[in-house]
Write an enzyme that holds these catalytic residues in place. Structure first.
Site, short mmCIF file in Angstrom:
data_model
loop_
_atom_site.label_atom_id
_atom_site.label_comp_id
_atom_site.label_asym_id
_atom_site.label_seq_id
_atom_site.Cartn_x
_atom_site.Cartn_y
_atom_site.Cartn_z
CE1 TYR A 117 3.61 -6.67 3.61
CE2 TYR A 117 3.00 -9.07 3.78
CZ TYR A 117 2.91 -7.78 3.06
OH TYR A 117 2.49 -7.54 2.03
CG ASP A 125 -1.77 -1.09 1.20
OD1 ASP A 125 -2.30 -1.60 0.11
OD2 ASP A 125 -2.26 -1.58 2.29
#
EC number: 5.4.99.12
Length: 245
Positions: free
Chosen positions: A110, A52
């Site tokens: 992540y 994003d």
């Protein structure tokens, strides 16, 4: 024409995410522009994931076809010489035509950085989420443990996420203390849009309000997006690694 795999790293601070958007700077747009300049033809890249706006990567994987006859070592040098300083090619290698960075990926890792010390330099918060209240890492890890296994992550999905299945498998989830930071590491089969940031936001909110840790499990099992509360900021999230084995 040969297919190339590239491992790339980037600082997403100045970009509107990975995927191309009209008239906006994106990671994909910058790389394709450079590849076109080198090869004198349009080249489309494919990625393991579309980070994003504001999200960073240490080990994003992309692939593309190249027509020109050039050594990969020289190609890497050429690409990096034309890219902006906040995007770098780490390595290149040839792969089979059937390789797909997204669909062949087995797991993704992540990391989310939380700055949890009021005695910090201002710039330490540029790529971290500053939380003033002292966080209890043991309580956070009790909540993280609840993520392990296969779950329906509808609660932590976004209305704009059109993914059919909200079922995801989480293999590892843990908070670790490192100097002034608390780092949340998570490894899963794949992730929904804003899923990691939503999870972190809820866990921190529960900890700050000193609510029972079981509150997190109830929220996870509710499959109710309205219980998501706060989404943690994008600037502290890193795509660390994509696993293919």
């Amino acid at each position: 024409m040969k297919k190339v795999l590239a491992k790339i790293t980037y600082d997403g601070s100045l970009y509107y995410g990975f995927q191309i958007q009209p008239k906006k700077p994106t990671i994909q747009g910058e790389i394709e522009k450079v590849l076109e300049k080198i090869s004198k033809t349009k080249i489309k890249i494919h990625s393991a994931g579309r980070t994003d706006k504001g999200v960073h990567a240490r080990g994003q994987i992309i692939s593309f076809y190249i027509k020109i006859n050039i050594k990969l070592k020289n190609l890497k040098t050429a690409i990096n010489s034309l890219l902006k300083d906040d995007i770098r090619i780490i390595k290149l290698k040839y792969v089979e035509d059937k390789f797909q960075p997204r669909f062949d990926a087995k797991r993704r890792k992540y990391s989310y950085y939380i700055l949890n010390n009021e005695n910090h330099y201002p710039w330490e918060g540029y790529r971290a989420y500053y939380v003033k209240k002292k966080l209890n890492i043991n309580r956070l890890n009790e909540m993280a443990e609840m993520l392990i296994g296969i779950h329906d992550f509808t609660t932590f999905s976004c209305i704009r996420d059109q993914t059919n299945s909200k079922l995801k498998e989480i293999y590892y989830a843990r908070f670790k203390k490192k100097n002034k930071f608390i780092i949340f590491e998570i490894i899963g089969s794949s992730f929904l849009w804003k899923m990691v940031r939503s999870i972190v936001g809820v866990m921190i909110d529960i900890e700050i309000k000193n609510e029972p840790v079981d509150t997190f499990k109830k929220i996870l099992n509710s499959k109710n997006r309205k219980l998501t509360r706060k989404t943690a900021p994008a600037k502290a999230l890193f795509l660390d690694k994509v696993f293919y084995e």
